[in-house]
Scaffold this active site. Sequence first.
Site, PDB file in Angstrom:
ATOM      1  N   GLY A  15       0.783  -1.237   0.000  1.00  0.00           N
ATOM      2  CA  GLY A  15       0.000   0.000   0.000  1.00  0.00           C
ATOM      3  C   GLY A  15       0.810   1.278   0.000  1.00  0.00           C
ATOM      4  CB  SER A  16       4.286   2.219  -0.891  1.00  0.00           C
ATOM      5  OG  SER A  16       4.384   1.847  -2.242  1.00  0.00           O
ATOM      6  CG  HIS A 107       0.328  -2.301 -15.759  1.00  0.00           C
ATOM      7  ND1 HIS A 107       0.039  -3.542 -15.220  1.00  0.00           N
ATOM      8  CD2 HIS A 107       1.236  -2.522 -16.733  1.00  0.00           C
ATOM      9  CE1 HIS A 107       0.739  -4.466 -15.854  1.00  0.00           C
ATOM     10  NE2 HIS A 107       1.485  -3.880 -16.776  1.00  0.00           N
TER      11      HIS A 107
HETATM   12  C1  GRF Z   1       3.018  -1.040  -7.724  1.00  0.00           C
HETATM   13  O1  GRF Z   1       4.236  -1.238  -8.366  1.00  0.00           O
HETATM   14  C2  GRF Z   1       1.906  -0.949  -8.727  1.00  0.00           C
HETATM   15  O2  GRF Z   1       2.309  -0.399  -9.948  1.00  0.00           O
HETATM   16  C3  GRF Z   1       1.567  -2.404  -8.925  1.00  0.00           C
HETATM   17  O3  GRF Z   1       1.700  -2.998  -7.651  1.00  0.00           O
HETATM   18  C4  GRF Z   1       2.629  -2.241  -6.880  1.00  0.00           C
HETATM   19  C5  GRF Z   1       1.919  -1.880  -5.620  1.00  0.00           C
HETATM   20  O4  GRF Z   1       2.770  -1.344  -4.669  1.00  0.00           O
HETATM   21  N1  GRF Z   1       0.254  -2.534  -9.496  1.00  0.00           N
HETATM   22  P1  GRF Z   1       2.165  -0.752  -3.312  1.00  0.00           P
HETATM   23  O5  GRF Z   1       1.272  -1.837  -2.698  1.00  0.00           O
HETATM   24  O6  GRF Z   1       1.391   0.481  -3.636  1.00  0.00           O
HETATM   25  O7  GRF Z   1       3.359  -0.484  -2.444  1.00  0.00           O
END
Ligand code: GRF
Length: 210
Positions: A15-16, A107
């Site tokens: 969830g960053s 994405h």
């Molecule tokens: C990100 O790289 C996003 O592009 C992909 O999954 C990852 C999620 O990272 N769909 P986070 O959970 O937001 O840290």
Amino acid sequence: MSSPLKIAVFISGTGSNLGSIIRNQSKYNYQVVLVVSNKESAKGLDFAREPNIPFYTFQWNKEDKELWHLQEQISLQQCELIVLAGFMKILPEPFTKAYKNKIINIHPSLLPKYPGLHTHQRALDNGDEFHGATVHYVNEELDAGQRISQTIIETKGCNDADSLATRLLVREHSLFPYTIGLIAANRVTWQNDELYLDGEKLTEPVIFNE
Ligand code: GRF
């Protein structure tokens, strides 16, 4: 200034991106009113807990009942946009149809290159000089909806998928709030199933390299 755009953010893990979306709410005039996760243990839910943002978790087993509950939460919180931020489930067609042109996703590739998984490794395997991330609308086809914006990075110096992912994630944290802000400010709009930016038809994604 008009009232903030109410958004729901769907996550599955760290969830960053959610954290960054929350931090940038006032800058871009939107408000996270609901966080949804298909995993109760998702670490990213902590970002919702501290500022007391309502969150909803569910076991995804494709039952209509669950979908209905989810839609109920979304309308209870009056969400105007659904933001998929590392949400690792494919949404069923009745859901994407119910929220046509109201769901966006980030994405980690320069779409239409590399839809699906393992995008960083695929970029490295192909010897790509540039890599990036795309924010796009979600339709029934995987990673194929109308693109809104992209950020582009060099692959040089990244020897494995993890280091490339880390380099890109920093950019995602700027790109996603910025793009939600474009929608919140009504700069990005749909007219007769075509996407416009500032009144001009959007044929190529906006590049945002900050
Ligand atoms: C990100 O790289 C996003 O592009 C992909 O999954 C990852 C999620 O990272 N769909 P986070 O959970 O937001 O840290």
